[in-house]
Design a protein around this motif. Structure first.
Motif, PDB file in Angstrom:
ATOM      1  N   PRO A  23      26.240  41.371  38.495  1.00 44.69           N
ATOM      2  CA  PRO A  23      27.484  40.628  38.599  1.00 44.69           C
ATOM      3  C   PRO A  23      28.153  39.669  37.375  1.00 44.69           C
ATOM      4  N   THR A  24      29.221  39.402  37.231  1.00 49.83           N
ATOM      5  CA  THR A  24      29.922  38.636  36.385  1.00 49.83           C
ATOM      6  C   THR A  24      29.332  37.367  36.619  1.00 49.83           C
ATOM      7  N   GLN A  26      28.745  33.427  37.274  1.00 52.16           N
ATOM      8  CA  GLN A  26      29.498  32.774  38.127  1.00 52.16           C
ATOM      9  C   GLN A  26      30.135  33.229  39.210  1.00 52.16           C
ATOM     10  N   CYS A  27      29.936  34.518  39.510  1.00 57.17           N
ATOM     11  CA  CYS A  27      30.483  35.357  40.661  1.00 57.17           C
ATOM     12  C   CYS A  27      29.332  35.913  41.482  1.00 57.17           C
ATOM     13  N   ALA A  43      30.853  39.543  42.432  1.00 52.59           N
ATOM     14  CA  ALA A  43      32.121  40.425  42.045  1.00 52.59           C
ATOM     15  C   ALA A  43      31.858  40.798  40.481  1.00 52.59           C
ATOM     16  N   THR A  45      34.575  40.877  37.263  1.00 53.23           N
ATOM     17  CA  THR A  45      35.816  40.347  36.926  1.00 53.23           C
ATOM     18  C   THR A  45      36.602  41.527  36.098  1.00 53.23           C
ATOM     19  N   SER A  68      39.565  43.557  39.069  1.00 53.47           N
ATOM     20  CA  SER A  68      38.154  43.234  39.527  1.00 53.47           C
ATOM     21  C   SER A  68      37.832  43.813  40.993  1.00 53.47           C
ATOM     22  N   VAL A  70      34.856  42.989  44.318  1.00 54.09           N
ATOM     23  CA  VAL A  70      34.138  42.148  45.059  1.00 54.09           C
ATOM     24  C   VAL A  70      33.197  42.818  45.876  1.00 54.09           C
ATOM     25  N   LEU A  91      34.964  32.482  45.533  1.00 50.41           N
ATOM     26  CA  LEU A  91      34.884  33.768  44.527  1.00 50.41           C
ATOM     27  C   LEU A  91      36.015  34.238  43.967  1.00 50.41           C
ATOM     28  N   SER A  94      37.475  31.968  41.201  1.00 47.99           N
ATOM     29  CA  SER A  94      36.709  32.315  39.885  1.00 47.99           C
ATOM     30  C   SER A  94      37.423  33.324  39.244  1.00 47.99           C
ATOM     31  N   ILE A  95      37.505  34.707  40.101  1.00 49.09           N
ATOM     32  CA  ILE A  95      38.251  35.623  39.474  1.00 49.09           C
ATOM     33  C   ILE A  95      39.345  35.613  39.060  1.00 49.09           C
ATOM     34  N   SER A  98      39.684  33.508  35.633  1.00 51.16           N
ATOM     35  CA  SER A  98      39.272  34.671  34.484  1.00 51.16           C
ATOM     36  C   SER A  98      40.432  35.412  34.093  1.00 51.16           C
TER      37      SER A  98
END
Length: 145
Positions: A23-24, A26-27, A43, A45, A68, A70, A91, A94-95, A98
């Protein structure tokens, strides 16, 4: 004779959940209850890179409109959806930060519990998919305002 799973492309969500795709940063979030971990949300991004090895006709449109993706899974023992909703909201935030314009998820038709969960979030809607995905695949997506 080939097995059915070898004939149809593997979903990006399958590869993300299994750890084949990271995952990205922080995701990747988890939710716990009194027993322990009871759910997760992962996730990408930008799902284009993960889709690159599994390029399918028609996926360019999906990846352009919703770059993106999830994956959310929750144990059946979770009866209060509030903590999971907060996890997904965090989440998605956060996406969005980005720079993403939208997010999609891939599910199996047999996963009624998670299909219902995404539907109840209110923002995810069913998106028609092309014939290159497995017959049992369902795509839901949302665009950010």
């Amino acid at each position: 004779m080939q097995r059915r799973e070898e004939q149809s492309p593997k979903l990006i969500s399958d590869r993300l959940s299994s750890g084949d795709v990271a995952p990205t940063p922080q995701c990747a979030l988890v939710v716990e209850d009194d027993i322990g971990v009871c759910g997760y949300a992962l996730a990408l991004t930008d799902a284009k890179q993960a889709a690159g090895t599994e390029q399918r006709p028609g996926s360019d449109t999906l990846l352009r409109d919703y770059p993106s993706m999830v994956v959310v899974q929750v144990m059946p023992r979770v009866t209060d959806p509030s903590p999971v909703r907060r996890m997904v909201t965090q989440l998605l935030s956060s996406i969005r930060s980005s720079g993403s314009r939208g997010v999609f998820c891939e599910l199996r038709q047999s996963d009624r519990r998670m299909l219902d969960f995404y539907s109840k979030l209110g923002s995810f809607k069913h998106v028609p998919v092309d014939k290159s995905l497995p017959q049992d695949a369902v795509v839901m997506a949302t665009k950010f305002q």
